[in-house]
Motif scaffolding. Structure first.
Motif, mmCIF file in Angstrom:
data_model
loop_
_atom_site.group_PDB
_atom_site.id
_atom_site.type_symbol
_atom_site.label_atom_id
_atom_site.label_comp_id
_atom_site.label_asym_id
_atom_site.label_seq_id
_atom_site.Cartn_x
_atom_site.Cartn_y
_atom_site.Cartn_z
ATOM 1 N N LEU B 13 0.785 -1.044 -0.011
ATOM 2 C CA LEU B 13 0.195 0.085 -0.032
ATOM 3 C C LEU B 13 0.868 1.126 0.170
ATOM 4 C CD1 LEU B 13 -2.732 -1.059 2.426
ATOM 5 C CD2 LEU B 13 -2.748 -1.402 -0.002
ATOM 6 N N MET B 14 0.859 1.763 -1.169
ATOM 7 C CA MET B 14 1.876 3.119 -1.392
ATOM 8 C C MET B 14 1.058 4.105 -1.973
ATOM 9 S SD MET B 14 5.535 1.434 -2.372
ATOM 10 C CE MET B 14 6.316 2.982 -2.225
ATOM 11 N N GLY B 15 -0.496 4.114 -1.380
ATOM 12 C CA GLY B 15 -1.031 5.275 -1.859
ATOM 13 C C GLY B 15 -1.210 6.327 -0.688
ATOM 14 N N ILE B 334 -0.762 2.593 -5.887
ATOM 15 C CA ILE B 334 -0.427 4.017 -5.410
ATOM 16 C C ILE B 334 -1.591 4.848 -5.773
ATOM 17 C CG2 ILE B 334 1.823 3.652 -6.566
ATOM 18 C CD1 ILE B 334 1.064 5.078 -8.908
ATOM 19 N N GLY B 335 -1.605 6.224 -5.387
ATOM 20 C CA GLY B 335 -2.891 6.799 -5.371
ATOM 21 C C GLY B 335 -3.407 7.717 -6.640
ATOM 22 N N LYS B 344 -4.136 13.867 -13.412
ATOM 23 C CA LYS B 344 -3.123 14.630 -13.391
ATOM 24 C C LYS B 344 -1.789 14.255 -12.768
ATOM 25 C CE LYS B 344 -5.349 18.964 -14.755
ATOM 26 N NZ LYS B 344 -6.237 20.075 -14.030
ATOM 27 N N VAL B 345 -1.892 13.706 -11.513
ATOM 28 C CA VAL B 345 -0.990 13.480 -10.659
ATOM 29 C C VAL B 345 -1.219 12.064 -10.046
ATOM 30 C CG1 VAL B 345 -0.581 15.692 -10.055
ATOM 31 C CG2 VAL B 345 -2.081 14.382 -8.647
ATOM 32 N N TRP B 346 0.000 11.399 -9.642
ATOM 33 C CA TRP B 346 -0.342 10.286 -8.920
ATOM 34 C C TRP B 346 0.215 10.719 -7.594
ATOM 35 C CZ3 TRP B 346 2.896 7.256 -13.040
ATOM 36 C CH2 TRP B 346 2.058 6.586 -14.147
#
Lengths: 371, 371
Positions: B13-15, B334-335, B344-346
């Motif tokens: 879990l790397m969000g 990832i989020g 637009k982003v992570w």
């Protein structure tokens, strides 16, 4: 400062809740945490919804678990359904009817109280009189199974009266769900809340709720915003809604929901009617043993909850000393009296996983040894 | 209908949270449930309070965990501190400042918004101008670590300005607590809330909060009742209070608190400063790897949160497809971007137990393989 890991004692939980949590539910809670928007988690949430619809006996779309204990489930019902100025008839026959009054007033509503003695069921005739005297009331609220007394009220009749007089009905089913017959659709209940830690035997922290289409319509047509952002059903349903797309609202309590899912699977596998019957037959066994000890019940037989046995403390017996000894020497928890009943009664729970022969025998023999 | 037990996949879990929960926290959650008034549980709650005082760096008596997720922690702060008509200056530089505005208004307060671009820190000069223009303001609220952007604001300076102008300060520390320096007493923060599932790496569902004596005084002197019964600190503190006697308020989420306790013991054993340093050094490692891939950061270096790295999605890359492939083929979460930043982003989290070399290597190699 150096604090160590916590290792709780292993208790037998025969109080008013939490009840014994089974090994399989505890194991479910320890499974790896996934993200709250993970597809696997969304599938599990859909299953929780389906299983809750089953235990509530409803087809209500708006059926889910509030991410907080039963008190928040209560507040979810009132905060969404009561608008400032709304008149609400609250039937009180124990502690939790009083909490309903608090909720109505904090939402800006006007509570009309219908009082019955603690330990008695709500009297339908008194409700009808209040409805006739308050034709401007829009909601009726009552507790199906009073956790403070162990009394059960006739939810079907009370909801019929509410409907006859044009009111929606809010029902507290914290202690009744999965322990005693409850049929949300057949009885036409509009809003209902429960807790995870009673007859579902999951860990405390979640509050199953369900709202009828009529209730959902009232909520969607509110003139004012729901005062709680966290509990606003117009927002929550973006996350729990059935249309595949999940909008982020708040982070769901992932591992707690694993536990609730498992506890619901257990009820499904047993069969809801079988669970109701088990609670009833075990109640009769406990009753027999208690009566043989000369211990009598607070609640008249017709209204007694099988899952919560409220009995008078025998004369000359030290309430606190007995409960402490049961806990310390026998790892057995039974409940004290609440509010006006403090010091006068014990509340012996036979809820969910804790409603079994072994617990009854253990409770009776421990009580005999201690008294 | 036949639904089976749920077995989640094992994700990394790397969000933006929940972050990886360690095996010892999961094991703690599976320990036997005890009653919420059990002496052993009360002792554990006292320890949770002591440990929370440590991670918040405060001596505040009014320090505990709200029995619900961070959103409810936010609501606990606003519902208790905002009275109808109160003017509150809300600094917004992302999604959660907007949620603060919702909270102020639902409590009957008046929100004065101070806007900064998403991805920037809150500008202290703009706050001071708003304080000068609104001498009747009584509260200032801002987000220390914006989970929607990964930007960190200078909480110390912002609280100083609030105090200089006679306001109490409410701070959102959902993503900052235990990940980046935060000193409640030294910075004189009046009310602060966080979440269990970010840098504490416990399961979601609890919201650590702390209130200064000044805040507690304002709450005890309210002219109106707190609109939420569940979150009313005047009632909750009867249960969490330090004077030995616990009044029943609501049923605490027992097993969730076991998990929080264990996660706090882990922070204590590592040492808070060491945890802050670990988050920072791991951030630098991840940054290096991402920059080598030509991936750039949304937030200027001076304001970047080490625990939440928000990066621009490289041109021509399909946002959803990449995240789905990472999850499906690599079990790596990832989020996505939130609100105006969606698509637009992570958001790549390095929070708590997930902030470690192995995760950084795995994330970088997986991203390289997928893009």
């Amino acid at each position: 400062m150096s604090i160590s890991s916590f290792h709780p004692p292993r208790r037998i939980l025969m109080g008013p809740g939490p009840s014994d949590v089974s090994e399989s539910v505890l194991a479910a809670m320890a499974r790896p945490t996934v993200g709250h928007l993970d597809p696997s988690f969304i599938t599990m949430m859909d299953e929780v919804k389906t299983l809750l619809q089953y235990v509530f006996q409803t087809k209500n779309e708006l059926t889910f678990a509030v991410s907080a204990p039963g008190s928040a489930g209560m507040e979810c019902c009132f905060a969404n359904l009561v608008e400032p100025g709304d008149k609400v008839i609250v039937c009180q026959n124990g502690v939790f009817g009083g909490r309903m009054k608090e909720n109505v007033e904090r939402c800006g509503g006007v509570a009309v109280m219908v009082q019955d003695d603690w330990g008695q069921a709500v009297d339908p005739q008194k409700l009808e009189e209040a409805l006739i005297q308050n034709p401007d009331a829009v909601l009726v609220a009552f507790v199906h199974a009073e956790t403070s007394t162990g009394a059960q009220s006739d939810a079907k009749t009370l909801v019929e009266l509410a409907r006859k007089h044009g009111c929606l009905a809010i029902v507290d089913a914290v202690t009744s769900l999965a322990g005693t017959p409850l049929k949300v659709d057949e009885w036409q209940i509009d809003a209902i809340y429960s807790g995870s830690q009673k007859c579902l035997s999951s860990s405390p922290g979640l509050s199953p709720v369900s709202f009828s289409p009529r209730a959902a319509e009232k909520i969607s047509k509110r003139q004012t915003k729901v005062q709680s952002w966290f509990l606003d059903l117009n927002l929550v349903m973006g996350y729990w809604g059935g249309e595949g797309k999940r909008a982020y609202h708040h982070t769901a309590p992932v591992n707690c929901l694993y536990g609730l899912h498992e506890s619901l699977v257990i009820v499904q596998d047993e069969g809801l009617e079988n669970a109701w019957e088990r609670h009833q037959s075990n109640h009769l066994l406990l009753r027999q043993g208690l009566e043989q000890m000369g211990i009598s019940f607070l609640v008249p037989e017709a209204y007694r909850l099988p899952q919560l046995n409220t009995v008078f403390i025998p004369e000359g017996v030290d309430d606190a000393a007995v409960r402490t000894q049961l806990l310390t020497d026998y790892n057995l928890e039974i409940g004290a009296g609440l509010g006006a009943l403090a010091g006068k009664v014990w509340r012996i729970g036979l809820m969910g996983h804790a409603s079994k022969q072994a617990n009854i025998d253990y409770c009776l023999s421990s009580l005999k040894a201690v008294i």
